[in-house]
Design an enzyme around this catalytic site. Sequence first.
Site, PDB file in Angstrom:
ATOM      1  N   LYS A 132       0.851  -1.193   0.000  1.00  0.00           N
ATOM      2  CA  LYS A 132       0.000   0.000   0.000  1.00  0.00           C
ATOM      3  C   LYS A 132       0.884   1.240   0.000  1.00  0.00           C
ATOM      4  O   LYS A 132       1.821   1.341   0.796  1.00  0.00           O
ATOM      5  CB  LYS A 132      -0.888   0.012   1.240  1.00  0.00           C
ATOM      6  CG  LYS A 132      -1.711   1.296   1.419  1.00  0.00           C
ATOM      7  CD  LYS A 132      -2.353   1.374   2.794  1.00  0.00           C
ATOM      8  CE  LYS A 132      -1.346   1.553   3.896  1.00  0.00           C
ATOM      9  NZ  LYS A 132      -0.704   2.912   3.907  1.00  0.00           N
ATOM     10  N   ASP A 149      -5.644   0.742   8.437  1.00  0.00           N
ATOM     11  CA  ASP A 149      -5.338   0.490   7.028  1.00  0.00           C
ATOM     12  C   ASP A 149      -5.994  -0.775   6.479  1.00  0.00           C
ATOM     13  O   ASP A 149      -5.969  -0.998   5.267  1.00  0.00           O
ATOM     14  CB  ASP A 149      -3.825   0.372   6.823  1.00  0.00           C
ATOM     15  CG  ASP A 149      -3.127   1.725   6.799  1.00  0.00           C
ATOM     16  OD1 ASP A 149      -3.809   2.737   6.533  1.00  0.00           O
ATOM     17  OD2 ASP A 149      -1.903   1.764   7.030  1.00  0.00           O
TER      18      ASP A 149
END
Length: 276
Positions: free
Chosen positions: A9, A129
């Site tokens: 990410k 996240d």
Amino acid sequence: MIRVSAPAKLNLALHVTGQRADGYHLLDSLVVFAVLGDGLSIAPAPKLSLAVTGPMADGVPTGPDNLILRAAALLSPDLTAAITLDKHLPHAAGLGGGSADAAAALRGLARLLGCALPDMPSVLTLGADVPVCLSSSPQRMQGIGEVLSPLPPLPPLWAVLVNPRVAVPTGAVFNGLASKRNPAMTAPHWTGFDDFIRWLSEQRNDLEPPALTLAPEIGQTLAALQDSGAALSRMSGSGATCFGLYQSAAQAADAARRIADTQPGWWVQDTEIQTG
């Protein structure tokens, strides 16, 4: 055997816009995912187990606090499976590795069980996240990670990811913020690569200045990326990994080679960015 990818990410922009009374920070972030990442293999088994392989396996905890095992417990306290994590991303590097692994575990184990994924409040207990990593697609992430919005189509993008192999504690980075109430991103809009870079250059990573104070090597990393011809370089997440963006695979590969040659002790990888 079920195989699931856990892509890295990247926070191409990360604005800290406030802090709740419970201590959680409010964010406004443009999140994308690389082709590069970890991988999970999941197979039926009489008990739940986790093994870790791969070049970054050393130091990965395999006890009950591991996010993969916590994800399994979230789906079912009685879940049994043999899970193998093939670890390629550096630890605590601002690439969402643990969250990506947990999200991949949720996807793979849900397939194994034939059940639905947990709801958003439950997923958030694994980390801010994890919801965006469950999508593994470009998103604008707001709130504490629970508000996800699609983005305009991204232009083709390639990146070089560089970590100078220094540890940057996330808590210390947030504590070093000069202000925890900063302007949000401007509305995402672009029509091609140059336009995208122009828009992105007007955004920020509010965690970059305090991280630079803690780890000056991040400044050297950003300079190396800029010298390599990156259209834009910035720190991802809370660091210490930084990225440079390029318009072609050849440009990114050449930049990665040059940086790796001059800094053989750094972790350097070129990768395509998933645009959809």
